[in-house]
Design a protein around this motif. Sequence first.
Motif, mmCIF file in Angstrom:
data_model
loop_
_atom_site.group_PDB
_atom_site.id
_atom_site.type_symbol
_atom_site.label_atom_id
_atom_site.label_comp_id
_atom_site.label_asym_id
_atom_site.label_seq_id
_atom_site.Cartn_x
_atom_site.Cartn_y
_atom_site.Cartn_z
ATOM 1 N N TYR A 388 -15.410 24.048 -32.112
ATOM 2 C CA TYR A 388 -14.276 23.176 -31.799
ATOM 3 C C TYR A 388 -13.502 23.707 -30.591
ATOM 4 C CZ TYR A 388 -14.454 19.886 -35.700
ATOM 5 O OH TYR A 388 -14.808 18.873 -36.546
ATOM 6 N N VAL A 392 -12.553 21.813 -27.173
ATOM 7 C CA VAL A 392 -11.169 21.749 -26.691
ATOM 8 C C VAL A 392 -11.099 22.194 -25.240
ATOM 9 C CG1 VAL A 392 -8.876 22.758 -26.915
ATOM 10 C CG2 VAL A 392 -10.108 22.007 -28.957
ATOM 11 N N ASP A 397 -13.378 14.847 -26.774
ATOM 12 C CA ASP A 397 -13.110 14.343 -28.120
ATOM 13 C C ASP A 397 -14.465 14.165 -28.818
ATOM 14 O OD1 ASP A 397 -12.550 12.985 -30.430
ATOM 15 O OD2 ASP A 397 -11.424 11.363 -29.490
#
Length: 462
Positions: A388, A392, A397
């Motif tokens: 993740y 980021v 997304d």
Amino acid sequence: MDIKAVFFDLDGTLFTSTRGVATSTRKAIQELRQKDIFVGIATGRGPAFVMPLLEDLDLDFAVSYNGQYIFTPKEVIFQNPLEQKSLKNLINYATENHSDISLGTAHGVNGSGLLKFGETRLASFLSGVLPSGTSGVARNSFKHIIRRVLPQNSNLADNEEEVIYQAMMVATRNETARLQEAFPELLVTRSNPYSVDLISKSGGKLPGIQRLGEHYGFTLDQVMCFGDSENDLTMISGVGYGIAMGNAVPEVKNIATYITDTNNQDGIAKALAYYGLIHYSVEKDFVSKDQNFNKVKDFHRLMDGKTQEIPKAFSPTEASFRADFKVEEIVEFLYASADGNQEKFTELVNNLHQAVDKAANKVTLKEHNEDSLTGQVDAMIDLLYFTYGSLVLSGIDPYEIFNAVHRANMGKIFPDGRPHFDPITHKVLKPEDWEEKFAPEGKIKKELERQKRVAAKKYENK
């Protein structure tokens, strides 16, 4: 897996033994509709009986009277009435042989009170009370008792105004061949041991489904059908995924792609979940608040036939397989980062080897007080967190991209309805048409282009 439409037979399939629709089935239909999958009915019942179901369950269409009358809540798509000559011959045959007969119109069924009684909840209950091994004498006695209360209509031949799409006649299995010989221009089929449906020779549930496919843009190999009776045989064998209910007759089970649980035991929901089309959890299954986890769980249920419901540590061999899968993705990540520069890619891979050696030394020297399961989970969550974090830092997304990859993984089902595995690596293999139908790279690129355009517009306005 490329399913565009799902069809349900009614009695013994969509209906439970008390003629209700299971809560799990209702939820499953809602999920299918949310995924833009067509949902319909394929039944020997008539449109007057089926229309309230279409409205109640918010279904797209129905193949009724075994393909003789096809409609949606808004329009009739196809109708194929029986010829008057055949009808008169059928009525004469029924009269001469003292057989109950009913005629199916667009507005209902006219004729035998016994056959109409067979559509009620009470008849379903009584049928369950009489076991399948009950003697013919007992069943005939039952039939005569009902006839006294619900006598057969003797004026069928007088009504020539209503269009007839299907005839239903009380007949044992032993009489099927004799009826087919007497009426070669008709197709004799049955959905129960006590009566037959007679329709045009060109009819049937499968041709009806094919007609809807031509109308709405899907092919038979993109269809999943559920059934339990003899009149479901061609439908189950002729579509891409034919599902037999656990209560289906042996002939249906023998040709089915997959055999699910019974109509009283959430069979429809379980089969749809097996193929990854919906989420379904039995009582002992757990559902995470993390929906991406639930999607991956559906994938493993499809590929492995089960999921792990009690926490357990991986064995060294299993851990090695899982690590291999992850390392391959890391190497692909580095290859993409090298952007076609082979020398740079080699350098990155060498750095990875050094990083593995360094990490091995660090882990070996570190004091470990946790058990194996805790240590494995700690590492896996850190990997997830790092992943993740990488997204980021890339400004990506992952939501739509994850869904695209999930759909691609769920498409790794072969024509036999089952997943195939590499005998050495245990990786899931891909069907021949997978690249064309499911490969996610194009969808990922399209979604990334969309995200870049949206981001650019936001910063243009600042």
